[in-house]
Scaffold this motif. Sequence first.
Motif, PDB file in Angstrom:
ATOM      1  N   TRP A 325      -9.840  -2.272  -1.991  1.00 51.72           N
ATOM      2  CA  TRP A 325      -9.404  -2.959  -3.204  1.00 51.72           C
ATOM      3  C   TRP A 325      -8.152  -3.795  -2.941  1.00 51.72           C
ATOM      4  O   TRP A 325      -7.998  -4.881  -3.484  1.00 51.72           O
ATOM      5  N   VAL A 326      -7.250  -3.274  -2.091  1.00 47.54           N
ATOM      6  CA  VAL A 326      -6.051  -4.033  -1.731  1.00 47.54           C
ATOM      7  C   VAL A 326      -6.449  -5.341  -1.056  1.00 47.54           C
ATOM      8  O   VAL A 326      -5.930  -6.417  -1.379  1.00 47.54           O
ATOM      9  N   ASN A 327      -7.378  -5.258  -0.106  1.00 49.33           N
ATOM     10  CA  ASN A 327      -7.851  -6.476   0.573  1.00 49.33           C
ATOM     11  C   ASN A 327      -8.476  -7.454  -0.410  1.00 49.33           C
ATOM     12  O   ASN A 327      -8.302  -8.663  -0.310  1.00 49.33           O
ATOM     13  N   GLN A 328      -9.198  -6.910  -1.376  1.00 48.91           N
ATOM     14  CA  GLN A 328      -9.890  -7.745  -2.350  1.00 48.91           C
ATOM     15  C   GLN A 328      -8.917  -8.432  -3.298  1.00 48.91           C
ATOM     16  O   GLN A 328      -9.136  -9.582  -3.704  1.00 48.91           O
ATOM     17  N   CYS A 329      -7.850  -7.749  -3.669  1.00 52.55           N
ATOM     18  CA  CYS A 329      -6.946  -8.263  -4.705  1.00 52.55           C
ATOM     19  C   CYS A 329      -5.790  -9.091  -4.160  1.00 52.55           C
ATOM     20  O   CYS A 329      -5.189  -9.860  -4.915  1.00 52.55           O
ATOM     21  N   ALA A 330      -5.451  -8.923  -2.878  1.00 51.29           N
ATOM     22  CA  ALA A 330      -4.318  -9.666  -2.329  1.00 51.29           C
ATOM     23  C   ALA A 330      -4.690 -11.142  -2.200  1.00 51.29           C
ATOM     24  O   ALA A 330      -5.628 -11.498  -1.492  1.00 51.29           O
ATOM     25  N   SER A 331      -3.955 -12.000  -2.863  1.00 54.48           N
ATOM     26  CA  SER A 331      -4.260 -13.426  -2.853  1.00 54.48           C
ATOM     27  C   SER A 331      -3.560 -14.166  -1.724  1.00 54.48           C
ATOM     28  O   SER A 331      -3.873 -15.318  -1.436  1.00 54.48           O
ATOM     29  N   ARG A 332      -2.584 -13.517  -1.075  1.00 57.70           N
ATOM     30  CA  ARG A 332      -1.897 -14.128   0.071  1.00 57.70           C
ATOM     31  C   ARG A 332      -1.286 -13.005   0.901  1.00 57.70           C
ATOM     32  O   ARG A 332      -1.170 -11.865   0.445  1.00 57.70           O
ATOM     33  N   ALA A 333      -0.921 -13.323   2.127  1.00 56.56           N
ATOM     34  CA  ALA A 333      -0.257 -12.365   3.026  1.00 56.56           C
ATOM     35  C   ALA A 333      -0.944 -11.009   3.001  1.00 56.56           C
ATOM     36  O   ALA A 333      -0.332  -9.976   2.717  1.00 56.56           O
ATOM     37  N   LYS A 334      -2.238 -11.010   3.325  1.00 59.84           N
ATOM     38  CA  LYS A 334      -3.021  -9.778   3.242  1.00 59.84           C
ATOM     39  C   LYS A 334      -2.499  -8.691   4.180  1.00 59.84           C
ATOM     40  O   LYS A 334      -2.563  -7.501   3.868  1.00 59.84           O
ATOM     41  N   ALA A 335      -1.977  -9.096   5.342  1.00 58.40           N
ATOM     42  CA  ALA A 335      -1.456  -8.099   6.284  1.00 58.40           C
ATOM     43  C   ALA A 335      -0.295  -7.322   5.668  1.00 58.40           C
ATOM     44  O   ALA A 335      -0.233  -6.094   5.765  1.00 58.40           O
ATOM     45  N   SER A 336       0.626  -8.024   5.015  1.00 52.99           N
ATOM     46  CA  SER A 336       1.760  -7.331   4.400  1.00 52.99           C
ATOM     47  C   SER A 336       1.314  -6.532   3.176  1.00 52.99           C
ATOM     48  O   SER A 336       1.888  -5.490   2.868  1.00 52.99           O
ATOM     49  N   ALA A 337       0.268  -6.995   2.482  1.00 47.04           N
ATOM     50  CA  ALA A 337      -0.262  -6.240   1.344  1.00 47.04           C
ATOM     51  C   ALA A 337      -0.816  -4.901   1.808  1.00 47.04           C
ATOM     52  O   ALA A 337      -0.578  -3.855   1.180  1.00 47.04           O
ATOM     53  N   ASN A 338      -1.560  -4.923   2.922  1.00 48.57           N
ATOM     54  CA  ASN A 338      -2.097  -3.680   3.469  1.00 48.57           C
ATOM     55  C   ASN A 338      -0.992  -2.788   4.019  1.00 48.57           C
ATOM     56  O   ASN A 338      -1.045  -1.561   3.871  1.00 48.57           O
ATOM     57  N   ALA A 339       0.008  -3.393   4.675  1.00 46.53           N
ATOM     58  CA  ALA A 339       1.121  -2.607   5.208  1.00 46.53           C
ATOM     59  C   ALA A 339       1.882  -1.919   4.075  1.00 46.53           C
ATOM     60  O   ALA A 339       2.300  -0.761   4.199  1.00 46.53           O
ATOM     61  N   LEU A 340       2.046  -2.619   2.953  1.00 47.54           N
ATOM     62  CA  LEU A 340       2.759  -2.036   1.821  1.00 47.54           C
ATOM     63  C   LEU A 340       1.985  -0.853   1.230  1.00 47.54           C
ATOM     64  O   LEU A 340       2.582   0.148   0.808  1.00 47.54           O
ATOM     65  N   TYR A 341       0.654  -0.953   1.217  1.00 47.66           N
ATOM     66  CA  TYR A 341      -0.166   0.194   0.775  1.00 47.66           C
ATOM     67  C   TYR A 341       0.108   1.412   1.670  1.00 47.66           C
ATOM     68  O   TYR A 341       0.293   2.533   1.175  1.00 47.66           O
ATOM     69  N   LEU A 342       0.172   1.193   2.990  1.00 46.93           N
ATOM     70  CA  LEU A 342       0.427   2.301   3.907  1.00 46.93           C
ATOM     71  C   LEU A 342       1.843   2.854   3.761  1.00 46.93           C
ATOM     72  O   LEU A 342       2.069   4.042   3.976  1.00 46.93           O
ATOM     73  N   VAL A 343       2.784   1.997   3.388  1.00 46.25           N
ATOM     74  CA  VAL A 343       4.142   2.493   3.128  1.00 46.25           C
ATOM     75  C   VAL A 343       4.118   3.484   1.964  1.00 46.25           C
ATOM     76  O   VAL A 343       4.662   4.591   2.063  1.00 46.25           O
ATOM     77  N   PHE A 344       3.488   3.118   0.857  1.00 46.73           N
ATOM     78  CA  PHE A 344       3.361   4.037  -0.279  1.00 46.73           C
ATOM     79  C   PHE A 344       2.628   5.303   0.151  1.00 46.73           C
ATOM     80  O   PHE A 344       2.978   6.418  -0.257  1.00 46.73           O
ATOM     81  N   TYR A 345       1.597   5.131   0.956  1.00 48.27           N
ATOM     82  CA  TYR A 345       0.743   6.233   1.405  1.00 48.27           C
ATOM     83  C   TYR A 345       1.554   7.269   2.191  1.00 48.27           C
ATOM     84  O   TYR A 345       1.525   8.464   1.890  1.00 48.27           O
TER      85      TYR A 345
END
Length: 393
Positions: A325-345
């Motif tokens: 869902w993160v990959n689907q919803c991130a409209s830019r900078a997908k790598a940092s969007a995924n990294a931020l998910y892992l930070v919360f995780y």
Amino acid sequence: MIEYKSPAFYRATFALCLAAVVVFANLHLLQPLLPVLSREFALTPLETTWAYTSGTLCLGLSLLVYAALSDAWGRKKLLLLTLIGMTLSTLALTQVESFAALVFWRAVQGVFLGGLPAVAIAYMGEEYSKPALVAAVGFYISANSLGGISGRLMAGALADIGHWQWVFWPVAALGVVSCYLIWRHLPPAKRFVAKPFALKQALADNLFHLRQPLLLLTYLIGGLNFFIFLNQYTYIAFVLSDAPYSLSSFWIGLLFITYFTGTIGSAISGKVALKMPVPLGMALGVLILMLGTLLTLSSSLGFIVAGFFINAFGFFLCHSLASSWVNQCASRAKASANALYLVFYYVGASTGGLYLQPFWQWHSWHGVVLGALLMYGVTLLLCLWLWQRAKQL
């Protein structure tokens, strides 16, 4: 590009997968040993968990830096440097004599452990052909799970036949092998284009992601679920090491075989996403988590183990859907969007013990179950809120 089933594919993928096994074995091997450490250093369960969570916390925070650094330095260079740092800090852990030293070197190790999850899939995406990428990512994710399970099993077995510090020697040796294989068999990047490290842009991207309601809700769901799920294993280890079960470290380590149902949950997540909206699939995973948690209230060891099998299925179903869902919803900078998910995780995994400790002190495992159900209730509501927000867009 690295083509599927070519010699380069097998060499590079094996090197990355072995590195994943070593990294995640190092990250998780102390978890079944927490009761042993509690007795060794005369500490409370909460105090003891810092030996484990200091590593996960520093790993999570390091991801904020590594994703941007790898864009400037190159994936292979950063990966090799962090694996060398991981191996040296693991060797240092074989020599610690105090709990403070153990926590310090675990924190240092955690910083280096973040290198692989930050760059491995990015490297594959740049250097592998599309068919090779799909296969390699599947092998890599399986290696992550295998590392977490094997590290816990190995630690429990070695602690039973010797001293708890023995667990670091095999993974240090594997770390040396992993460094060699990455240096020798991971091809130099051919499609990588270096970008100057721009702290301002990295911060701007992260702030942008945090302002997106769909992403922020997903980050909270993933982080709060792991906040509880991982720490349920920590507290049940203290339950099972005490009367009437009195299980040794080896048998407590075997409890982590329950993660195998998580592999099934991850595997079917794509099919679930085809049958219902992704946020509702995540809500289904949380409901399964609540069911498994309730089952652990039984005094029967068989029911407790069954509850954790169910928990792992529900957790990884929700986690896999959240990641996609993160990959689907991130409209830019997908790598940092995924990294931020892992930070919360990983920050969630590191801090859940603080939340569950008052429940543990109040009513032991029954208190932990109550605290878990309350938080899973929160994440269930967040899933439903996410579903409503997604429908409005």
